[in-house]
Design a protein around this motif. Structure first.
Motif, PDB file in Angstrom:
ATOM      1  N   ILE A 168      13.355   3.213   1.187  1.00 35.42           N
ATOM      2  CA  ILE A 168      13.804   2.649  -1.036  1.00 35.42           C
ATOM      3  C   ILE A 168      12.512   3.320  -1.209  1.00 35.42           C
ATOM      4  N   GLN A 169      13.227   3.252  -2.281  1.00 37.72           N
ATOM      5  CA  GLN A 169      12.284   4.208  -3.401  1.00 37.72           C
ATOM      6  C   GLN A 169      11.955   2.709  -4.420  1.00 37.72           C
ATOM      7  N   ALA A 170      10.721   3.093  -5.382  1.00 34.84           N
ATOM      8  CA  ALA A 170      10.278   2.312  -6.385  1.00 34.84           C
ATOM      9  C   ALA A 170      11.646   2.799  -7.559  1.00 34.84           C
ATOM     10  N   GLY A 171      11.949   1.287  -8.626  1.00 37.47           N
ATOM     11  CA  GLY A 171      11.732   1.672  -9.745  1.00 37.47           C
ATOM     12  C   GLY A 171      11.391   2.189 -10.998  1.00 37.47           C
ATOM     13  N   ARG A 219       0.686  -1.269  -0.047  1.00 35.23           N
ATOM     14  CA  ARG A 219       0.202   0.054   0.017  1.00 35.23           C
ATOM     15  C   ARG A 219       0.535   1.235   0.251  1.00 35.23           C
ATOM     16  N   ILE A 220       1.351   1.800   0.772  1.00 35.61           N
ATOM     17  CA  ILE A 220       2.690   2.943   1.130  1.00 35.61           C
ATOM     18  C   ILE A 220       3.498   2.797  -0.715  1.00 35.61           C
ATOM     19  N   LEU A 221       3.522   1.765  -1.061  1.00 38.62           N
ATOM     20  CA  LEU A 221       4.844   1.901  -2.564  1.00 38.62           C
ATOM     21  C   LEU A 221       3.763   2.403  -3.179  1.00 38.62           C
ATOM     22  N   LYS A 222       2.484   1.846  -3.735  1.00 36.00           N
ATOM     23  CA  LYS A 222       1.856   2.883  -4.008  1.00 36.00           C
ATOM     24  C   LYS A 222       0.967   3.999  -3.527  1.00 36.00           C
ATOM     25  N   GLU A 223       1.061   4.437  -2.612  1.00 32.60           N
ATOM     26  CA  GLU A 223       0.507   5.726  -2.312  1.00 32.60           C
ATOM     27  C   GLU A 223       1.739   6.598  -2.361  1.00 32.60           C
ATOM     28  N   THR A 224       2.703   6.023  -2.252  1.00 33.40           N
ATOM     29  CA  THR A 224       3.406   7.377  -2.193  1.00 33.40           C
ATOM     30  C   THR A 224       5.150   6.863  -3.141  1.00 33.40           C
ATOM     31  N   GLY A 225       5.426   5.833  -3.414  1.00 35.59           N
ATOM     32  CA  GLY A 225       6.925   5.145  -4.146  1.00 35.59           C
ATOM     33  C   GLY A 225       7.545   4.732  -2.799  1.00 35.59           C
ATOM     34  N   ALA A 226       7.719   5.753  -1.595  1.00 36.69           N
ATOM     35  CA  ALA A 226       8.640   5.657  -0.676  1.00 36.69           C
ATOM     36  C   ALA A 226       8.327   4.498   0.208  1.00 36.69           C
ATOM     37  N   ILE A 257      11.319  14.085  -2.389  1.00 32.20           N
ATOM     38  CA  ILE A 257      10.917  13.465  -3.788  1.00 32.20           C
ATOM     39  C   ILE A 257       9.106  13.376  -4.224  1.00 32.20           C
ATOM     40  N   TRP A 258       8.630  12.738  -5.094  1.00 27.76           N
ATOM     41  CA  TRP A 258       7.238  13.392  -5.224  1.00 27.76           C
ATOM     42  C   TRP A 258       6.745  12.446  -4.696  1.00 27.76           C
ATOM     43  N   LEU A 259       5.862  12.122  -4.040  1.00 26.99           N
ATOM     44  CA  LEU A 259       4.610  11.168  -4.096  1.00 26.99           C
ATOM     45  C   LEU A 259       3.572  11.060  -5.312  1.00 26.99           C
ATOM     46  N   ARG A 260       2.901  10.072  -4.877  1.00 25.89           N
ATOM     47  CA  ARG A 260       1.687   9.095  -5.944  1.00 25.89           C
ATOM     48  C   ARG A 260       1.221  10.791  -6.450  1.00 25.89           C
ATOM     49  N   ASN A 261       0.805  11.197  -5.168  1.00 24.97           N
ATOM     50  CA  ASN A 261       0.013  12.206  -5.297  1.00 24.97           C
ATOM     51  C   ASN A 261       0.241  14.210  -5.425  1.00 24.97           C
TER      52      ASN A 261
END
Length: 384
Positions: free
Chosen positions: A287-290, A62-69, A268-272
């Motif tokens: 950790i950041q999503a690539g 959930r956190i990776l989807k919503e924030t990418g971090a 960093i920029w969040l999904r929103n």
């Protein structure tokens, strides 16, 4: 604070803790300690042993989807390990340019050895779609747009075994060891393997949270060209507020992991679309999503956008370092984990049914990597 995050915090098991990532935003720290065997250091992702594990997995995805971090705590990665690594890298980056030039490998796209500043072009300068998107952001959320290549230097150290046969030999080259650093390989490998262990743990948790077999991502990571890639930013020469060391971009690998730097400056920029200046708590890793994770989830988890610039917080840290006579090189303790170059990158399992799956056509991970390197000038005239 994001309301959904705040609401979820009341439902978390005891080994989640609330902590500030930046300003008003708070996200939970995922504590891996309960799942790491003290004696062997092995991570166990077994729901039979840990009944609450499914909740943790769902929170990770959930956190990776919503924030990418994501913020994690792993007892296998200590402040002492990080300090030893950063101290050595400060000494390396402080050397004259002509000394560091010996470790440059432009013919291997700078994917091993030293990469000087002034080579890598920020994605935001060459990607017209990205430029359109960032101009649509409110002024206070827009990144600093550089006028040329990144100022940051970088050292790429390959961690882990390489495949005996591969279509992408240049992406799986042997590491380069500089002279004058007798403990170089020991320190780099030790720290690199520990950070990979953390990424593998998060990869298993995320896979379960995404309703995939737990080894889905880790199987694809085997023999991947993982890179311990610390960046060096010379704050002594370029310490003015607003200076851009790494322009607005995403990472092209699977998951990027960072331990805390001595100097702030990572935004960093969040999904929103919210822009936040990262403050990693002591003893934690970011950790950041690539882009590879984005590809395999058909965009459900987006690669996180980020930049490194000199901020007011950076200036305060510079003044403190001067008073204490410390190095003014900002070193990032960063590792870029990858799926194997010969793996076909595509949306996995149920993600293949997503209406967005067509945006992520199957291709070898190595082909995708080289395509991206060409875009940022690491496989152009200097690298061919």
């Amino acid at each position: 604070m994001c309301t959904s995050v705040q609401h979820q915090l009341h439902l978390l098991p005891l080994h989640f803790s609330r902590t500030s990532l930046i300003r008003e935003m708070e996200i939970p720290v995922i504590d891996l300690t309960p799942y790491v065997d003290v004696a062997s250091g092995k991570f166990s992702c077994d729901e039979r042993l840990h009944p609450e594990l499914k909740t943790v997995c769902l929170e990770v995805s959930r956190i990776l989807k919503e924030t990418g971090a994501l913020l994690v705590r792993d007892p296998r990665c200590s402040n002492e390990d990080n300090d030893r690594f950063i101290d050595m890298m400060e000494k390396y980056f402080e050397q004259p340019k002509e000394v560091k030039r010996v470790q440059e490998r432009p013919h291997q796209h700078y994917q091993v050895g030293s990469k000087p500043g002034g080579v890598e072009i920020p994605r935001s300068l060459v990607d017209h779609e990205m430029q359109k998107n960032l101009r649509a952001l409110p002024k206070d959320r827009q990144p600093k747009i550089p006028t040329g290549p990144d100022l940051k230097s970088q050292y790429m150290w390959r961690v882990g075994p390489r495949p005996s046969k591969t279509r992408f030999k240049e992406l799986n080259s042997e590491p380069v060891i500089p002279e004058g650093f007798p403990e170089w390989k020991k320190i780099m490998d030790s720290w690199g393997f520990k950070m990979i262990s953390t990424v593998e743990a998060v990869a298993e948790l995320a896979a379960i949270g995404f309703d995939l077999p737990k080894d889905t991502f880790t199987n694809l990571m085997k023999l991947g060209p993982h890179l311990l890639g610390p960046t060096g930013s010379d704050l002594g020469s370029h310490g003015e507020e607003g200076t851009v060391f790494a322009g607005y971009h995403y990472d092209i690998n699977f998951l990027t992991i960072h331990y805390k730097s001595k100097f702030p400056g990572l935004n960093i920029w969040l999904r929103n679309g919210e822009k936040v200046e990262v403050k990693v708590p002591d003893g934690c890793l970011l950790i950041q999503a690539g882009k590879q994770l984005e590809w395999m989830t058909a965009g459900e988890c987006k690669a996180g956008m980020h930049e490194v610039v000199v901020t007011e917080s950076t200036l305060a840290a510079i003044e403190a370092a001067k008073r204490e006579n410390r190095s003014l090189w900002r070193v990032s303790s960063s590792l870029f984990s990858n799926v194997a170059s010969d793996v076909v990158l595509k949306p996995l399992e149920h993600f293949a049914k997503s209406p967005l799956a067509a945006n992520y056509p199957p291709m070898y991970a190595g082909d995708y990597f080289e395509k991206e390197l060409s875009m940022i000038n690491l496989k152009g005239k200097n690298g061919s």
